[in-house]
Design an enzyme around this catalytic site. Structure first.
Site, PDB file in Angstrom:
ATOM      1  N   ASP A  60     -78.180 -14.051  29.829  1.00 29.07           N
ATOM      2  CA  ASP A  60     -77.680 -14.698  28.610  1.00 29.07           C
ATOM      3  C   ASP A  60     -78.693 -14.573  27.461  1.00 29.07           C
ATOM      4  OD1 ASP A  60     -75.974 -16.235  27.080  1.00 29.07           O
ATOM      5  OD2 ASP A  60     -75.740 -17.820  28.581  1.00 29.07           O
TER       6      ASP A  60
ATOM      7  N   ASP B  83     -67.175 -17.070  24.870  1.00 25.62           N
ATOM      8  CA  ASP B  83     -67.214 -18.396  25.479  1.00 25.62           C
ATOM      9  C   ASP B  83     -65.871 -19.093  25.366  1.00 25.62           C
ATOM     10  OD1 ASP B  83     -69.692 -18.338  26.498  1.00 25.62           O
ATOM     11  OD2 ASP B  83     -70.631 -19.668  25.033  1.00 25.62           O
TER      12      ASP B  83
HETATM   13  C1  DGJ Z   1     -73.629 -19.453  27.083  1.00 23.26           C
HETATM   14  C2  DGJ Z   1     -72.715 -18.646  27.956  1.00 23.26           C
HETATM   15  O1  DGJ Z   1     -71.884 -17.843  27.191  1.00 23.26           O
HETATM   16  C3  DGJ Z   1     -71.958 -19.586  28.877  1.00 23.26           C
HETATM   17  O2  DGJ Z   1     -71.023 -18.869  29.629  1.00 23.26           O
HETATM   18  C4  DGJ Z   1     -72.942 -20.288  29.754  1.00 23.26           C
HETATM   19  O3  DGJ Z   1     -73.580 -19.369  30.586  1.00 23.26           O
HETATM   20  C5  DGJ Z   1     -73.951 -21.029  28.889  1.00 23.26           C
HETATM   21  N1  DGJ Z   1     -74.554 -20.171  27.905  1.00 23.26           N
HETATM   22  C6  DGJ Z   1     -75.018 -21.631  29.749  1.00 23.26           C
HETATM   23  O4  DGJ Z   1     -76.004 -22.201  29.019  1.00 23.26           O
END
Ligand code: DGJ
Length: 700
Positions: free
Chosen positions: A442, A500
């Site tokens: 991430d 997301d």
């Molecule tokens: C952002 C990501 O896009 C989410 O899917 C998740 O992994 C969160 N970060 C976790 O902090």
């Protein structure tokens, strides 16, 4: 100026690219449909010399230069501190060529600069252009920009670009393009949600299936700049480059700078054809997985930071029972990470939450025949972390200024070997100790007041090193969703987290945008809870599933609180998806034009032409409950196709007395030509719902 030139004709499949060396610089003078084997001549391309300007017709060189008479944005910008080499004049010194590639060495001995420019037609008829600049002089050279120009035929008078925001990426923006210049600059230090390094130019009204289209993508995960110049010298062209901040690249004598590769496609059948070229290229890459991509359960929207062995083993049990094949433990497993204000950088298992470490969970997951995956955010550090307390100098910031945090975190300086070594050691240690098949990587904030060149290369290097040490581990690129989806990071990863937002309605358009570049199988798409966590909208399972199957499927909700009917239906959805997975993950994807902008028609055809799956989505309510016929182009005109609906739950049709007649006739078929010209009749869909059909070729 020397007006005589060599013409180099590169070709493959349906593509021709003609490069002229007039003026001793390489200029693409044609980029389009295959021209055949007939002789080409300079006279086809030489324009008149006009009055009122310089005394020759300036070429649009691939690296445009003022010394060639080109007075638009130059390809190379930079200087030495004695103010020399500000306007270099690179000239061809050597050329190597084949039918599909040409490599030019360009030199300016006076300025002490040399460029190797390579143009190559790759798999999928994708034109890849790369350039490396070397400082052959005796003093340092400050590079501001190394841009490459690609000509666009004058009839391309519309531009399509992409962007949005967190949880709403890949929105499409149309702009007329005549005597205007359009420019896109990204300075956020990652590929970004707001702007995407992908641009299409096309003929008037170019659409999903119609029009001539040229597409360019910059394969880079940092800052970038794209200019569509429709003014200079009446040569429409695109300029693409990394966006450097002043002083970011200072080349010492002998040093080089390699610009991100540009990937370019051409299509005579609209955007779908253009995207298919990109997809073929992606599928040709060595790291593209040959095996089935496992259905995932991701713990993020199920439990967030609330990690607990008992809950997670129970979640794993339900997941395994419905057909999930990979369990991914998201954010929250490492030291001090009880919420998003702390812990990043301290990459050891949190002993308070996991007193016996991760082994019990991993063994449990493995015993349920699922793979195990885990989340990292390596490039970040929380202010509240042991790592930051020990190495505050590792954060990427100017110590003279107050630091701006994003999601309470700072960014590590990935250009530092010691930072990368630290991350490599910690990630490797976990991978060595456990049976881990996958890392979700991430990157949850933008970079502020810094360049991104060394940072981006540092990340690529670390990923590369980890992949070499752990060749079986798959990596996913995530940046708060789809903030880092590009061909630069692609060689290092097998999957992208598309967004997301797993709100099915938003996802319909987000996924349409993302598949303009990337094929379905590498774009993560999850079925979330009935009430979406981000938009708070509620969607039926049928709609959530119908959207999510067009990607690499996952589940992201707390199955432990789901009613038994939902669990039963999810089991059916996953089984059905698995039967469609080979088609969706290897077929040719396309979109169809529809007169109603509320209707999105998307499909995938198998390469053997035997089956095509088509999804029709109604976004919002419309003027009429009738939906105009769904016309499909990607079929064999003379072949006959049987049409049957595929249901992922209860159909969502508006009030009706009778459905289209064909839906009650299992033997109903139409020819490819009829499907293209007449189309099939669609039932009256409710807003926020999809109808999926399978077209199967009837073998005579
Ligand atoms: C952002 C990501 O896009 C989410 O899917 C998740 O992994 C969160 N970060 C976790 O902090």
């Amino acid at each position: 100026m020397n007006t005589r030139s060599q013409l180099i004709h590169l070709y493959q499949g349906e593509l021709s690219v003609v490069i002229s060396t007039r003026g001793n610089v390489p200029s693409i003078v044609y980029w389009g449909s295959y021209l055949g084997a007939s002789q080409l001549s300079d006279a086809m391309f030489l324009r008149p010399v006009l009055g009122g300007g310089i005394d020759f017709d300036a070429p649009l060189a691939m690296i445009p230069q003022h010394h060639d008479g080109w007075l638009g944005i130059p390809g190379l910008e930079g200087f030495r501190t004695d103010a020399s080499a500000m306007f270099a004049h690179l000239q061809i010194s050597t050329i190597e060529q084949s039918n599909t590639s040409a490599t030019f060495e360009l030199t300016d001995t006076h300025a002490g600069l040399a460029v190797v420019l390579r143009v190559q037609i790759d798999a999928g008829d994708v034109l890849a252009v790369s350039a490396t600049l070397r400082n052959t002089g005796k003093t340092s050279y400050n590079l501001n920009a190394l841009r490459v120009a690609l000509p666009i035929t004058a009839s391309a008078n519309e531009i399509l670009t992409f962007g949005g925001r967190w949880a709403m990426e890949f929105g499409e923006h149309r702009t007329p393009w005549s005597d205007t210049t359009i420019s896109i600059t990204n300075l956020r230090g990652r590929t970004s949600h707001e702007k995407w390094p992908l641009i299409f130019a096309g003929t008037s009204g170019f659409s999903e299936q119609q029009g001539e289209v040229w597409g360019c993508h910059l394969g880079w995960s940092g800052n970038f700049e794209i200019t569509a110049d429709g003014v200079t010298e009446h040569h429409k062209h695109l300029l693409l480059s990394e966006r450097l901040v002043a002083g970011e690249i200072i080349l010492q004598p002998g040093d080089s700078y390699t610009a991100p590769t540009i990937y370019a496609v051409h299509s005579t059948n609209g955007l779908s054809g253009a995207s298919q070229h990109f997809h073929q290229y992606v599928r040709s890459l060595p790291q593209h997985l040959e095996t089935d991509r496992p259905v995932i359960i991701n713990t993020w929207e199920a439990v967030y930071f609330d990690h607990d062995l008992k809950t997670l083993t129970a979640l794993a049990d339900v997941a395994a029972s419905i057909g999930v094949e990979r369990f991914v433990l998201d954010d929250g497993w490492f030291t001090g990470r009880r919420n998003d204000s702390s812990g990043l950088g301290d990459w050891s298992v949190d002993a308070t939450v996991w007193p016996q470490g991760l082994t019990p969970l991993i063994e449990h997951v493995r015993s349920r025949n699922m793979q195990f995956g885990i989340w990292f955010e390596p490039e970040m550090v929380s202010v509240n972390s042991d790592l930051y307390r020990k190495h505050s100098d590792w954060a990427l910031h100017d110590a003279n200024y107050e630091q701006i945090t994003g999601r309470n975190q700072l960014v590590l300086d990935m250009s530092r070997a010691d930072v990368r070594d630290y991350l490599y050691a910690h990630i490797s240690k976990l991978l060595d100790a456990h049976d881990i098949a996958y890392i979700k990587w991430d990157h949850n904030r933008d970079l502020v007041a810094t360049g991104a060149h060394a940072q981006t290369l540092g990340t690529y290097e670390l990923l590369d090193r980890l992949k070499r040490k752990h060749p079986l581990v798959q990596f996913e690129s995530c940046a708060s969703g789809g903030g880092r989806i590009d061909f630069g990071i692609l060689p290092h990863v097998s999957r992208f987290w598309t967004s997301d937002s797993i709100d099915a309605l938003d996802r319909t358009l987000i996924q349409r945008g993302a598949t303009r570049l990337m094929p379905h199988e590498i774009l993560g798409s999850h079925i979330g809870s009935r009430v979406n966590h981000i938009t708070r909208r509620s969607h039926s399972l049928a709609f959530r599933a119908s959207t999510a199957i067009f990607g690499w499927l996952g589940i992201e909700s707390n199955l432990l609180t789901a009613p038994p009917e939902e669990i039963a239906r999810l089991t059916e959805v996953i089984a059905k998806y698995k039967s469609l997975r080979p088609l969706i993950h290897s077929g040719r994807s396309f979109n169809e034009d529809h007169p109603d902008t509320n209707i999105v028609v998307h499909g995938v055809s198998n390469s053997d032409g035997l089956s095509t799956i088509v999804s029709i989505t109604r976004l919002n309510n419309g003027q009429s409950n009738h939906i105009d016929p769904i016309r499909i182009h990607d079929l064999e005109p003379q072949a006959e196709y049987r049409i049957s609906p595929i249901y992922f739950g209860t159909p969502a049709f508006s009030p009706h007395r009778q459905l289209p007649q064909w839906m009650e006739d299992a033997s109903f078929s139409m020819s490819g030509l009829q499907l293209q010209q007449i189309g099939f009749i669609c039932p009256p869909l409710l807003p926020a719902s999809s109808f999926i059909v399978m077209l199967e070729r009837v073998m005579s």
